[in-house]
Write a protein that holds these residues in place. Sequence first.
Motif, PDB file in Angstrom:
ATOM      1  N   SER A 100       4.339  -8.023   1.733  1.00 16.82           N
ATOM      2  CA  SER A 100       3.857  -6.663   1.527  1.00 16.82           C
ATOM      3  C   SER A 100       4.150  -6.223   0.097  1.00 16.82           C
ATOM      4  O   SER A 100       5.271  -6.341  -0.385  1.00 16.82           O
ATOM      5  CB  SER A 100       4.540  -5.715   2.508  1.00 16.82           C
ATOM      6  OG  SER A 100       4.083  -4.395   2.310  1.00 16.82           O
TER       7      SER A 100
ATOM      8  N   SER B  21       3.968  -3.068  -2.634  1.00 20.98           N
ATOM      9  CA  SER B  21       3.869  -1.628  -2.837  1.00 20.98           C
ATOM     10  C   SER B  21       3.095  -1.414  -4.133  1.00 20.98           C
ATOM     11  O   SER B  21       3.432  -1.996  -5.163  1.00 20.98           O
ATOM     12  CB  SER B  21       5.266  -1.022  -2.944  1.00 20.98           C
ATOM     13  OG  SER B  21       5.178   0.338  -3.262  1.00 20.98           O
TER      14      SER B  21
ATOM     15  N   GLY C  98       1.668   1.358  -6.820  1.00 23.05           N
ATOM     16  CA  GLY C  98       1.798   2.740  -7.269  1.00 23.05           C
ATOM     17  C   GLY C  98       0.843   3.084  -8.383  1.00 23.05           C
ATOM     18  O   GLY C  98       0.103   2.240  -8.883  1.00 23.05           O
TER      19      GLY C  98
ATOM     20  N   SER D 108      -4.596  -3.332   3.968  1.00 23.04           N
ATOM     21  CA  SER D 108      -4.346  -2.450   2.823  1.00 23.04           C
ATOM     22  C   SER D 108      -4.344  -1.018   3.333  1.00 23.04           C
ATOM     23  O   SER D 108      -5.057  -0.689   4.279  1.00 23.04           O
ATOM     24  CB  SER D 108      -5.413  -2.635   1.741  1.00 23.04           C
ATOM     25  OG  SER D 108      -6.682  -2.273   2.219  1.00 23.04           O
TER      26      SER D 108
ATOM     27  N   PHE E 115      -0.193   6.166  -4.065  1.00 21.07           N
ATOM     28  CA  PHE E 115       0.446   4.882  -3.797  1.00 21.07           C
ATOM     29  C   PHE E 115      -0.061   4.317  -2.474  1.00 21.07           C
ATOM     30  O   PHE E 115      -0.654   5.027  -1.664  1.00 21.07           O
ATOM     31  CB  PHE E 115       1.971   4.992  -3.784  1.00 21.07           C
ATOM     32  CG  PHE E 115       2.544   5.720  -2.605  1.00 21.07           C
ATOM     33  CD1 PHE E 115       3.000   5.014  -1.510  1.00 21.07           C
ATOM     34  CD2 PHE E 115       2.627   7.107  -2.587  1.00 21.07           C
ATOM     35  CE1 PHE E 115       3.549   5.689  -0.409  1.00 21.07           C
ATOM     36  CE2 PHE E 115       3.170   7.782  -1.510  1.00 21.07           C
ATOM     37  CZ  PHE E 115       3.629   7.070  -0.418  1.00 21.07           C
TER      38      PHE E 115
ATOM     39  N   PHE F 170      -0.068   0.268   0.055  1.00 19.00           N
ATOM     40  CA  PHE F 170       0.531  -1.015   0.392  1.00 19.00           C
ATOM     41  C   PHE F 170      -0.563  -2.037   0.651  1.00 19.00           C
ATOM     42  O   PHE F 170      -1.606  -1.706   1.214  1.00 19.00           O
ATOM     43  CB  PHE F 170       1.413  -0.889   1.638  1.00 19.00           C
ATOM     44  CG  PHE F 170       2.513   0.113   1.476  1.00 19.00           C
ATOM     45  CD1 PHE F 170       3.701  -0.249   0.871  1.00 19.00           C
ATOM     46  CD2 PHE F 170       2.342   1.417   1.895  1.00 19.00           C
ATOM     47  CE1 PHE F 170       4.716   0.685   0.700  1.00 19.00           C
ATOM     48  CE2 PHE F 170       3.349   2.360   1.733  1.00 19.00           C
ATOM     49  CZ  PHE F 170       4.536   1.988   1.128  1.00 19.00           C
TER      50      PHE F 170
END
Length: 64
Positions: free
Chosen positions: A2, A4, A6, A30, A44, A46
């Motif tokens: 996964s 992250s 931003g 997603s 943001f 994932f």
Amino acid sequence: MSLSVGNLPFSADQFSLESLFAPFGQVVSSRVMSDRATGRSRGFGFVVMESAHATSALSSLDGT
């Protein structure tokens, strides 16, 4: 794995995020987090990909 992600534009959605990462390998899922009141992106999200593809995407897209 996964990732992250931003600093996304407020116009970002799940499909634009998936399209950004798709050239690096299969995107399992997603998700762009959105504000409950406005429905607008919170900037943001994932992305879930296989580890090898995620590592490649991370090194290529870092800073963009």
